[in-house]
Design a protein around this motif. Structure first.
Motif, PDB file in Angstrom:
ATOM      1  N   CYS A  38       5.469  13.178  23.634  1.00 16.64           N
ATOM      2  CA  CYS A  38       6.173  12.720  22.437  1.00 16.64           C
ATOM      3  C   CYS A  38       6.102  13.827  21.394  1.00 16.64           C
ATOM      4  CB  CYS A  38       5.539  11.446  21.895  1.00 16.64           C
ATOM      5  SG  CYS A  38       5.763  10.041  23.010  1.00 16.64           S
ATOM      6  N   VAL A  39       7.290  14.346  21.017  1.00 16.52           N
ATOM      7  CA  VAL A  39       7.359  15.474  20.102  1.00 16.52           C
ATOM      8  C   VAL A  39       7.828  14.989  18.740  1.00 16.52           C
ATOM      9  CG1 VAL A  39       8.184  17.846  19.857  1.00 16.52           C
ATOM     10  CG2 VAL A  39       8.262  16.723  22.093  1.00 16.52           C
ATOM     11  N   GLY A  40       7.153  15.426  17.696  1.00 16.93           N
ATOM     12  CA  GLY A  40       7.576  15.026  16.357  1.00 16.93           C
ATOM     13  C   GLY A  40       7.611  16.202  15.421  1.00 16.93           C
ATOM     14  N   GLY A  41       8.610  16.199  14.532  1.00 16.45           N
ATOM     15  CA  GLY A  41       8.694  17.222  13.494  1.00 16.45           C
ATOM     16  C   GLY A  41       9.042  16.568  12.173  1.00 16.45           C
ATOM     17  N   GLY A  42       8.529  17.112  11.084  1.00 15.31           N
ATOM     18  CA  GLY A  42       8.820  16.539   9.758  1.00 15.31           C
ATOM     19  C   GLY A  42       8.392  15.083   9.706  1.00 15.31           C
ATOM     20  N   THR A  43       9.136  14.253   8.950  1.00 15.30           N
ATOM     21  CA  THR A  43       8.780  12.835   8.875  1.00 15.30           C
ATOM     22  C   THR A  43       9.117  12.122  10.182  1.00 15.30           C
ATOM     23  OG1 THR A  43      10.892  12.457   7.812  1.00 15.30           O
ATOM     24  CG2 THR A  43       8.968  12.573   6.377  1.00 15.30           C
ATOM     25  N   GLY A  44       9.833  12.804  11.072  1.00 16.63           N
ATOM     26  CA  GLY A  44      10.103  12.235  12.390  1.00 16.63           C
ATOM     27  C   GLY A  44       8.818  11.927  13.147  1.00 16.63           C
ATOM     28  N   ASN A 104       2.687  24.341   7.693  1.00 20.34           N
ATOM     29  CA  ASN A 104       1.268  24.658   7.554  1.00 20.34           C
ATOM     30  C   ASN A 104       0.445  23.367   7.600  1.00 20.34           C
ATOM     31  OD1 ASN A 104       0.891  23.518   4.857  1.00 20.34           O
ATOM     32  ND2 ASN A 104       2.227  25.195   4.195  1.00 20.34           N
ATOM     33  N   LYS A 105      -0.863  23.522   7.550  1.00 17.62           N
ATOM     34  CA  LYS A 105      -1.824  22.434   7.716  1.00 17.62           C
ATOM     35  C   LYS A 105      -1.565  21.289   6.734  1.00 17.62           C
ATOM     36  CE  LYS A 105      -6.404  22.916   6.504  1.00 17.62           C
ATOM     37  NZ  LYS A 105      -6.947  22.954   5.447  1.00 17.62           N
ATOM     38  N   ASP A 106      -1.222  21.643   5.467  1.00 17.84           N
ATOM     39  CA  ASP A 106      -1.061  20.617   4.434  1.00 17.84           C
ATOM     40  C   ASP A 106       0.182  19.747   4.655  1.00 17.84           C
ATOM     41  OD1 ASP A 106      -3.319  21.587   3.234  1.00 17.84           O
ATOM     42  OD2 ASP A 106      -2.199  23.008   1.970  1.00 17.84           O
ATOM     43  N   LEU A 107       1.110  20.236   5.453  1.00 15.79           N
ATOM     44  CA  LEU A 107       2.354  19.483   5.663  1.00 15.79           C
ATOM     45  C   LEU A 107       2.323  18.679   6.968  1.00 15.79           C
ATOM     46  CD1 LEU A 107       4.941  22.230   4.562  1.00 15.79           C
ATOM     47  CD2 LEU A 107       3.925  20.412   3.177  1.00 15.79           C
ATOM     48  N   LEU A 108       1.186  18.691   7.614  1.00 20.65           N
ATOM     49  CA  LEU A 108       1.066  18.012   8.898  1.00 20.65           C
ATOM     50  C   LEU A 108       0.932  16.498   8.674  1.00 20.65           C
ATOM     51  CD1 LEU A 108       0.883  19.189  11.760  1.00 20.65           C
ATOM     52  CD2 LEU A 108      -1.608  19.044  11.562  1.00 20.65           C
ATOM     53  N   LEU A 109       1.717  15.726   9.412  1.00 14.79           N
ATOM     54  CA  LEU A 109       1.713  14.271   9.212  1.00 14.79           C
ATOM     55  C   LEU A 109       1.140  13.550  10.438  1.00 14.79           C
ATOM     56  CD1 LEU A 109       5.318  13.739   7.794  1.00 14.79           C
ATOM     57  CD2 LEU A 109       3.187  13.840   6.484  1.00 14.79           C
ATOM     58  N   VAL A 148       7.853   5.777   6.460  1.00 19.13           N
ATOM     59  CA  VAL A 148       7.488   7.092   5.943  1.00 19.13           C
ATOM     60  C   VAL A 148       8.778   7.822   5.617  1.00 19.13           C
ATOM     61  CG1 VAL A 148       6.431   9.319   6.519  1.00 19.13           C
ATOM     62  CG2 VAL A 148       5.359   7.195   7.294  1.00 19.13           C
ATOM     63  N   TYR A 149       8.827   8.472   4.477  1.00 20.82           N
ATOM     64  CA  TYR A 149      10.074   9.143   4.101  1.00 20.82           C
ATOM     65  C   TYR A 149       9.782  10.491   3.485  1.00 20.82           C
ATOM     66  CZ  TYR A 149       8.491   7.151  -0.267  1.00 20.82           C
ATOM     67  OH  TYR A 149       7.702   6.806  -1.329  1.00 20.82           O
ATOM     68  N   LEU A 150      10.781  11.344   3.572  1.00 21.65           N
ATOM     69  CA  LEU A 150      10.774  12.642   2.913  1.00 21.65           C
ATOM     70  C   LEU A 150      11.653  12.483   1.671  1.00 21.65           C
ATOM     71  CD1 LEU A 150      10.343  15.786   2.915  1.00 21.65           C
ATOM     72  CD2 LEU A 150      12.443  15.916   4.272  1.00 21.65           C
ATOM     73  N   VAL A 151      11.164  12.895   0.525  1.00 23.67           N
ATOM     74  CA  VAL A 151      11.979  12.813  -0.692  1.00 23.67           C
ATOM     75  C   VAL A 151      13.055  13.893  -0.609  1.00 23.67           C
ATOM     76  CG1 VAL A 151      11.995  12.933  -3.199  1.00 23.67           C
ATOM     77  CG2 VAL A 151      10.051  11.921  -2.011  1.00 23.67           C
ATOM     78  N   LEU A 152      14.286  13.449  -0.410  1.00 23.28           N
ATOM     79  CA  LEU A 152      15.349  14.386  -0.089  1.00 23.28           C
ATOM     80  C   LEU A 152      16.532  14.215  -1.041  1.00 23.28           C
ATOM     81  CD1 LEU A 152      15.778  16.512   2.105  1.00 23.28           C
ATOM     82  CD2 LEU A 152      17.011  14.804   3.424  1.00 23.28           C
ATOM     83  N   HIS A 186       0.853  -1.188   0.000  1.00 25.46           N
ATOM     84  CA  HIS A 186       0.000   0.000   0.000  1.00 25.46           C
ATOM     85  C   HIS A 186       0.885   1.233   0.000  1.00 25.46           C
ATOM     86  CE1 HIS A 186      -3.476   2.461   0.785  1.00 25.46           C
ATOM     87  NE2 HIS A 186      -2.898   2.984   1.837  1.00 25.46           N
ATOM     88  N   LYS A 187       0.509   2.208  -0.806  1.00 24.99           N
ATOM     89  CA  LYS A 187       1.263   3.462  -0.818  1.00 24.99           C
ATOM     90  C   LYS A 187       0.296   4.612  -0.617  1.00 24.99           C
ATOM     91  CE  LYS A 187       4.425   6.255  -3.587  1.00 24.99           C
ATOM     92  NZ  LYS A 187       5.369   6.238  -4.710  1.00 24.99           N
ATOM     93  N   GLU A 188       0.597   5.459   0.341  1.00 24.38           N
ATOM     94  CA  GLU A 188      -0.253   6.613   0.614  1.00 24.38           C
ATOM     95  C   GLU A 188       0.593   7.866   0.468  1.00 24.38           C
ATOM     96  OE1 GLU A 188      -2.913   8.329   4.356  1.00 24.38           O
ATOM     97  OE2 GLU A 188      -2.170   6.274   4.418  1.00 24.38           O
ATOM     98  N   LYS A 189       0.206   8.726  -0.472  1.00 25.71           N
ATOM     99  CA  LYS A 189       0.971   9.960  -0.676  1.00 25.71           C
ATOM    100  C   LYS A 189       0.498  10.972   0.359  1.00 25.71           C
ATOM    101  CE  LYS A 189       2.132   9.000  -5.391  1.00 25.71           C
ATOM    102  NZ  LYS A 189       2.255   9.374  -6.788  1.00 25.71           N
ATOM    103  N   LEU A 190       1.303  11.176   1.388  1.00 27.27           N
ATOM    104  CA  LEU A 190       0.894  12.049   2.485  1.00 27.27           C
ATOM    105  C   LEU A 190       1.013  13.511   2.082  1.00 27.27           C
ATOM    106  CD1 LEU A 190       2.626  10.125   5.417  1.00 27.27           C
ATOM    107  CD2 LEU A 190       0.272   9.911   4.628  1.00 27.27           C
ATOM    108  N   ILE A 191       2.127  13.846   1.463  1.00 25.65           N
ATOM    109  CA  ILE A 191       2.306  15.181   0.882  1.00 25.65           C
ATOM    110  C   ILE A 191       2.783  14.917  -0.538  1.00 25.65           C
ATOM    111  CG2 ILE A 191       3.493  17.405   1.040  1.00 25.65           C
ATOM    112  CD1 ILE A 191       4.147  16.647   3.990  1.00 25.65           C
ATOM    113  N   PRO A 192       1.943  15.123  -1.537  1.00 26.82           N
ATOM    114  CA  PRO A 192       2.282  14.701  -2.904  1.00 26.82           C
ATOM    115  C   PRO A 192       3.669  15.167  -3.344  1.00 26.82           C
ATOM    116  CG  PRO A 192       0.012  15.439  -2.797  1.00 26.82           C
ATOM    117  CD  PRO A 192       0.617  15.728  -1.445  1.00 26.82           C
ATOM    118  N   GLY A 193       4.457  14.211  -3.847  1.00 30.30           N
ATOM    119  CA  GLY A 193       5.794  14.529  -4.345  1.00 30.30           C
ATOM    120  C   GLY A 193       6.844  14.687  -3.262  1.00 30.30           C
ATOM    121  N   ARG A 194       6.425  14.725  -2.007  1.00 35.87           N
ATOM    122  CA  ARG A 194       7.404  14.995  -0.943  1.00 35.87           C
ATOM    123  C   ARG A 194       7.497  13.887   0.089  1.00 35.87           C
ATOM    124  NH1 ARG A 194       7.606  20.539   2.160  1.00 35.87           N
ATOM    125  NH2 ARG A 194       8.998  19.204   3.336  1.00 35.87           N
ATOM    126  N   THR A 195       6.333  13.393   0.502  1.00 36.98           N
ATOM    127  CA  THR A 195       6.337  12.410   1.585  1.00 36.98           C
ATOM    128  C   THR A 195       5.271  11.353   1.329  1.00 36.98           C
ATOM    129  OG1 THR A 195       7.134  14.007   3.206  1.00 36.98           O
ATOM    130  CG2 THR A 195       5.993  12.092   4.071  1.00 36.98           C
TER     131      THR A 195
END
Lengths: 287, 465
Positions: free
Chosen positions: A108-114, A140-145, A64-68, A7-16
């Protein structure tokens, strides 16, 4: 072994994206805090990703990954039903989860794909019976994971966005500071997973409150099996290895400046890779 | 003793044909090209065919050396190969990487007055030129053995048992099988197809090699026994590298030899960016250490375009533990040896990259426990060596993954796995061998350990006397 993407879920299209992988051998033993090493194709580089979730019954793990860079770009090109050439694990030490009876709480604190890796640790604390406050932040709201996933089991989920489009306007450490102030000694532990500056900021903040703080480090790795020493970090003045001694360490003892500089070891080579993209598009059309 | 042998003893030892230094430092192809049929024959005639061969006593796996050399004289290469295979599983590997001057050739009687017979080169010749051994007809016994790791000890154990009809599964943690033969020893010393050939032979005997199975994580010895394996062999090899423990060591541009070589050999970083794994390409490279791994790292750096490569060693060339031929090859290629020098600190630029290393002059004092003269610093004679890539090759510690996940395994005082004379650990039916038992050692010793364990396993199964 080639590992199928169920299964693949595009959380932030093109990025995560989140991938659910068919990996029963890994799922059966993986615990919060563990990571896997992946290699996407024959010419690919080995790289670590923390496991975001496991389902031992169905034999799956989630990542979960960030395209980096090159490797995550290649991973992002794979679709459901395709295979990742190599996935090995579970690696690293599992999170040490202490049981804290009420009124003690864990933040529990999380930032980015962390946030994804933090999700697995938060779940471990929840399953141990701990009261879990999740604090997540994004620009912003759209980047929230993982807001929805965390809401399923965390006792509280606090959100901050830089632009105020969701939750509190500001940065995630503001949320943590407010809770440390209001809860006082009830906060038994703070777990931070995210970009190095965020983890460092969390550790600096909690130091003043004397609260135990655990961070999960994202050092560069080659084998990830305790062989090469690429992932060495200085913790409390001693040399430690993220792949076998970590990835979690006492945030108050980590030399974050050294970690940041070592993460940039191959910046020049990463630029060369970006200019030499190896595309899988043709293979896909033929296949 | 044949007439031919008596004549032969008077001719000089045959030099190994090699790629020219200036040519070979621009490629990763094998340096030593191997004997021709004529050279092998003539070199073989130098053997005196001693009745009590000292060479054999120097061989860790007791290869019947004069016997195989005799077959080379007669031109029976397949028979020579059969004789070697009666004692050794990986002659194409050992002929290339064994420290023969400390083993068989070091004992050769011809060496007392002149040059010993080139036993290693003959072994390699036989391995490279014998017809492929036919896959023996195997009657499956129903016994199952798991080997963790796929380096020299594990593949030897696996091959031995597979021949006896045991179903063997090899679990390798990395994405490519072969262990140190793949990630550690560079292709210019041991071509990858030589290793691939040995692994193909195993597969032809129905050995199941599974990649990405990490010993101690994906699979554990107890888990495998519970799954129905009759015995488990642990050959997980070396672990985390030793570092110098001097200031600046964690700056960018300082690598362990393990990391540097793994990037290049396993990750094919020599072909970056066609392959994605990068490696630092230094102009002025400094390597610390004096073993084979240090030589491999220094010579790899040359091939990746370094202008100068220094090997820094606190003793002198006479004490260097590397194989003689590797030191010679490194020097021929332009590697410079800086003896009696020890690092004090790395000099780090504002960009957190290494710029140089401060070294201290040493002198040799009294012999230490190893019999080598102990180096001691000379005060006030520090100097700086310009360095933009530093590689630390000081040996390794035990691999921590399997040991930490198997608390029942008894360890020795240095943290390596304790075994009895058959290679069995403190857990019944769990065996171990190679670097995880001895600490960093040689391919042939690891192979011998794998073989001993396999023999013991076979005896317990009633497959051998």
């Amino acid at each position: 072994m080639p590992t199928k993407i169920l299964h693949k879920e595009k959380l932030i299209p093109g990025r995560t994206s989140k991938l659910v992988l068919d990996a029963p051998q890994i799922a059966s033993t993986a615990k919060p805090g563990h990571f896997v090493i992946l290699r996407v194709d024959e010419h690919g580089e080995r790289f670590p990703l923390t496991i975001a979730d496991t389902d031992p019954v169905n034999g799956t793990i989630s990542i979960v990954y960030l395209v980096l860079g090159r490797s995550t770009q290649l991973l992002e090109e794979l679709e459901e039903g395709q295979e990742i050439l190599d996935v090995c694990g579970p690696l690293g030490r599992a999170t040490v989860i202490e049981k804290f009876p009420a009124p003690k709480k864990v933040i529990c604190v999380g930032g980015g794909t962390g946030v994804a890796a933090m999700h697995h640790i938060a779940k471990g604390h929840h399953n141990a019976g701990n009261y879990v406050i999740a604090c997540i932040g994004a620009r912003n709201k759209d980047l929230l994971l993982f807001h929805k996933e965390l809401s399923l089991f965390c006792d509280e989920v606090l959100v901050s966005t830089d632009d105020g489009s969701f939750g509190q306007k500001g940065i995630v450490t503001d949320l943590v500071r407010a809770r440390l102030d209001s809860e006082g000694e009830n906060i038994a532990e703070v777990v931070g997973v995210g970009p190095v500056p965020m983890m460092q900021a969390v550790a600096e903040l909690t130091r003043g409150y004397g609260v135990k703080t655990t961070v999960s480090l994202n050092s560069l790795m080659v084998d990830g099996l305790g062989m090469c020493g690429a992932c060495r970090v200085t913790v409390g003045g001693e040399m430690k290895f993220t792949c076998v001694d970590g990835p979690e360490f006492d945030g108050h003892l980590v030399d974050f400046a050294e970690l940041r500089s070592r993460l940039a070891s191959f910046r020049a080579e990463e630029k060369i890779e970006a200019e030499n993209h190896r595309c899988h598009c043709f293979e896909k059309k033929e296949g | 003793m044949s007439q031919e042998s008596i004549r032969g003893a008077k001719i000089p030892r045959h030099e190994m044909p090699c790629q020219e230094p200036q040519e070979r430092i621009r490629n990763f192809k094998e340096v030593a090209l191997g004997y021709t049929a004529e050279m092998a024959h003539d070199e073989a005639t130098r053997c005196l065919q001693c009745k009590k061969p000292l060479c054999r006593g120097g061989c860790p796996v007791d290869i019947p050396i004069p016997e195989f050399i005799h077959e080379v004289v007669l031109g029976n290469i397949d028979e020579a190969s059969r004789i070697i295979h009666s004692a050794s599983s990986l002659p194409a590997v050992c002929g290339r990487v064994c420290p023969q001057e400390k083993q068989c050739e070091g004992r050769c009687i011809l060496g007392k007055k002149g040059q010993p017979v080139a036993i290693g080169r003959l072994e390699r010749y036989v391995a490279d030129h014998a017809s492929d051994e036919e896959v023996p007809a195997i009657t499956r016994t129903g016994h199952r053995v798991a080997c963790i790791g796929s380096g020299p000890s594990s593949v030897t154990c696996a091959g031995y048992l597979a021949r006896l009809g045991v179903d063997v599964t090899v679990f390798e943690g990395l994405h490519e099988a072969g262990g140190v033969l793949i990630y550690g020893i560079p292709a210019f010393r041991l071509p990858k197809d030589v290793v691939a050939h040995e692994l193909d032979n195993l597969r032809a005997m129905n050995v199941d090699i599974r990649l990405n199975y990490v010993g101690g994580r994906t699979v554990t010895p107890q888990g495998l026994l519970a799954e129905g394996y009759d015995a488990v062999f642990i050959g997980v090899g070396a672990g985390l590298p030793h570092f110098l423990n001097v200031p600046g060591e964690n700056c960018n541009g300082v690598f362990s030899a393990n990391e540097y070589l793994t990037r290049v050999n396993l990750g094919r970083a020599h072909s970056f960016p066609d392959y994605d794994t990068p490696v630092a390409r230094g102009k002025h490279v400094t390597v610390f250490g004096a073993g084979n791994v240090a030589m491999d790292a220094a010579r790899t750096a040359l091939r990746l375009g370094a202008e100068t490569v220094h090997i820094v060693y606190r003793r002198t060339r006479a004490e260097m533990p590397a194989r003689g031929e590797e030191i010679e090859h490194a020097l021929e290629e332009g590697v410079q040896l800086l003896e009696l020098s020890a690092p004090v600190r790395f000099i780090v630029g504002e960009d957190s990259r290494v710029q140089g290393v401060e070294l201290q002059r040493m002198e040799l004092g009294e012999p230490d426990a190893s019999g080598r003269r102990r180096p001691r610093p000379i005060e006030g004679q520090n100097f700086t060596l310009e360095t933009d890539l530093a590689i630390v090759a000081l040996g390794t510690r035990p691999n921590p993954l399997l040991i930490s996940s198997t608390p029942d395994l008894a360890l020795n005082e240095k943290g390596y796995i304790k075994v009895d004379e058959n290679g069995e650990t403190s857990i019944p039916n769990v065996y171990a061998g190679g670097d995880i038992v001895t600490g960093a050692a040689t391919v042939i010793l690891a192979m011998g350990a794998g073989r001993r364990a396999a023999q013991s396993i076979a005896r317990r199964m009633g497959l051998e006397q």
